[in-house]
Scaffold this active site. Sequence first.
Site, PDB file in Angstrom:
ATOM      1  N   GLY A  49      14.309  -0.317  -0.688  1.00 20.82           N
ATOM      2  CA  GLY A  49      13.269   0.322  -1.471  1.00 20.82           C
ATOM      3  C   GLY A  49      12.938   1.654  -0.824  1.00 20.82           C
ATOM      4  N   GLN A  54       7.508   8.543   1.284  1.00 19.82           N
ATOM      5  CA  GLN A  54       8.497   8.536   2.372  1.00 19.82           C
ATOM      6  C   GLN A  54       9.434   9.742   2.277  1.00 19.82           C
ATOM      7  OE1 GLN A  54       9.741   4.183   1.753  1.00 19.82           O
ATOM      8  NE2 GLN A  54      10.217   4.544   3.899  1.00 19.82           N
ATOM      9  N   CYS A 106      12.408  -0.527   8.156  1.00 24.60           N
ATOM     10  CA  CYS A 106      11.906   0.525   7.277  1.00 24.60           C
ATOM     11  C   CYS A 106      12.665   1.810   7.559  1.00 24.60           C
ATOM     12  CB  CYS A 106      10.411   0.721   7.545  1.00 24.60           C
ATOM     13  SG  CYS A 106       9.666   2.023   6.552  1.00 24.60           S
ATOM     14  N   LEU A 107      13.021   2.531   6.505  1.00 22.51           N
ATOM     15  CA  LEU A 107      13.753   3.793   6.704  1.00 22.51           C
ATOM     16  C   LEU A 107      12.897   4.836   7.422  1.00 22.51           C
ATOM     17  CD1 LEU A 107      15.549   4.079   3.239  1.00 22.51           C
ATOM     18  CD2 LEU A 107      16.567   3.406   5.433  1.00 22.51           C
ATOM     19  N   HIS A 148       6.008  -4.578   0.815  1.00 24.92           N
ATOM     20  CA  HIS A 148       6.314  -3.509   1.776  1.00 24.92           C
ATOM     21  C   HIS A 148       6.232  -2.136   1.084  1.00 24.92           C
ATOM     22  CE1 HIS A 148       8.798  -1.837   5.253  1.00 24.92           C
ATOM     23  NE2 HIS A 148       8.904  -0.882   4.347  1.00 24.92           N
ATOM     24  N   GLU A 149       6.826  -2.023  -0.104  1.00 26.63           N
ATOM     25  CA  GLU A 149       6.833  -0.724  -0.797  1.00 26.63           C
ATOM     26  C   GLU A 149       5.433  -0.342  -1.270  1.00 26.63           C
ATOM     27  OE1 GLU A 149       9.292   1.239  -0.506  1.00 26.63           O
ATOM     28  OE2 GLU A 149      10.453  -0.368   0.396  1.00 26.63           O
ATOM     29  N   HIS A 152       3.384   1.152   1.436  1.00 19.81           N
ATOM     30  CA  HIS A 152       3.671   2.573   1.702  1.00 19.81           C
ATOM     31  C   HIS A 152       2.747   3.488   0.890  1.00 19.81           C
ATOM     32  CE1 HIS A 152       7.045   2.879   4.401  1.00 19.81           C
ATOM     33  NE2 HIS A 152       7.776   2.035   3.721  1.00 19.81           N
TER      34      HIS A 152
HETATM   35 ZN    ZN Z   1       9.467   1.112   4.452  1.00 17.78          ZN
END
Ligand code: ZN
Length: 195
Positions: A49, A54, A106-107, A148-149, A152
């Site tokens: 995701g 981000q 996480c990216l 999680h998304e 963010h």
């Molecule tokens: Zn993340």
Amino acid sequence: MTLLKIAQIGEPVLRQRAEHIPIEELQSARIQSFIDDLIETMRDARGAGLAANQVFMPLRICAIEVRDNPRYPYKPNYPLTVLVNPELVIVGSKPAGESFSNFEGCLSVPNLRGRVRRACAVRVRALNRHGEPITIDVRGLTAGTFQHELDHLDGVLFVDKLEDPRSLCTWEAFERYHLAEFADEARALVARFGA
Ligand code: ZN
């Protein structure tokens, strides 16, 4: 399409609450093209995701997709889904209040994973990329990805929610010490929730 730069932990944009996007703006060529870039960037970085903030765009938009992801070999596939102005409307009501321990990465948090407690089931109400209202029920690992998304978009990272800071580990250590155990937990979740 353009690959976008992914903000890394410490960038203030990751800590801001992303802004609601009006439907007229969503339907503009600029935002539609941004959504294409967001999807392309998520796929290129092999994320499950990616949220708009981000990639330095503080709007309430995120993309989710799992397609045989090598970063998360135990994650069931989930079709490409774009959520605009998403809201969690029911958290963990089926089964009531139940949660599970998810090993997340996480990216925006390079080379770290850790355990976070997530509701087993959530309902999300949002707009799709065309501005049409959608309601999605997700369970198990997929419910974890959605939570999680959505976090963010509120400026929250998984490291804020660790069950135990001692669960933090590098990807290499995850594979060496935790993958086998967590893959078993993941299989049990998939068997129970289908996701
Ligand atoms: Zn993340």
